[in-house]
Design an enzyme around this catalytic site. Structure first.
Site: not given
Length: 209
Positions: A74, A86, A103, A107, A125, A130, A156
């Site tokens: 990430r 996800a 997924e 994945e 929030p 999202e 990935e």
């Protein structure tokens, strides 16, 4: 208020002006001018909103009380994180549980016979709209690699998959060893739901408000 009153509810304060500050591939940044209460009056303030398509997560739980975790790079946090399968809600009209099935297959290379809705959450929030639905997948079957028509690239590519005993996964979350939000929430929710035999879970196609 009573405990029965502790429920999120829809509400929309007046937006007097709306503009787009940034457009991206996954999200946009919107600037809203919103009427906010101040004392006995109203004040108009600016709020930046990351407009996101939303996503789903999958907590795969096998017959040996283990959860599936996979590792992915990430870039924003400069870390390899242990996560759960996800993906983005990027196919218009696709039912969320079908996206979750896709997924899990793409994945991790698994299919599941039993799907339930585990959690519905807003990830942050204070700055983004999202929303994530996290599913519980059980009755798992590994699919041979030559039956999966999907190429993993970029973050990935080469994601290792491990099965971790649920109690050990909970320990890792509480120790700060696993920090991906969807994984943390999913692991803790499965641990809580297991105590009642998962009786309180909603069906996979439960509506979102």
């Amino acid at each position: 208020m009573t405990p029965d009153d502790v429920r999120d509810r829809p509400e929309r304060w007046t937006v007097v002006e709306e503009g787009t500050a940034f457009r991206g591939r996954v999200f946009d940044v919107r600037q809203d001018r919103v009427e906010m209460p101040r004392g006995d009056g109203i004040e108009v303030v600016t709020r930046d909103v990351i407009a996101h398509v939303g996503s789903v997560g999958v907590l795969a739980f096998d017959d040996d009380d283990r959860v599936m975790l996979l590792r992915q790079y990430r870039h924003p946090v400069s870390r390899l994180l242990w996560e759960v399968p996800a993906g983005l809600r990027d196919v218009h009209g696709e039912p969320l549980h079908k996206l979750a099935e896709r997924e899990l297959l793409e994945e991790a290379g698994y299919r599941a016979d039993r799907w339930d809705t585990l959690l519905d959450v807003f990830t942050s929030p204070g700055m983004t709209d999202e929303r994530v639905r996290i599913f519980l997948a059980r009755g798992l079957t590994e699919v041979p690699a030559d039956e999966i028509d999907f190429e993993r690239v970029h973050e990935e590519a080469d994601m290792p998959v491990v099965w971790v005993p649920l109690d050990e996964a909970v320990r890792k979350v509480l120790a700060g060893e696993v920090r991906n939000a969807i994984a943390c929430m999913g692991v803790l929710a499965v641990h809580a739901a297991r105590a009642s035999g998962f009786a309180a879970l909603r069906p996979a196609d439960a509506p979102e408000d």
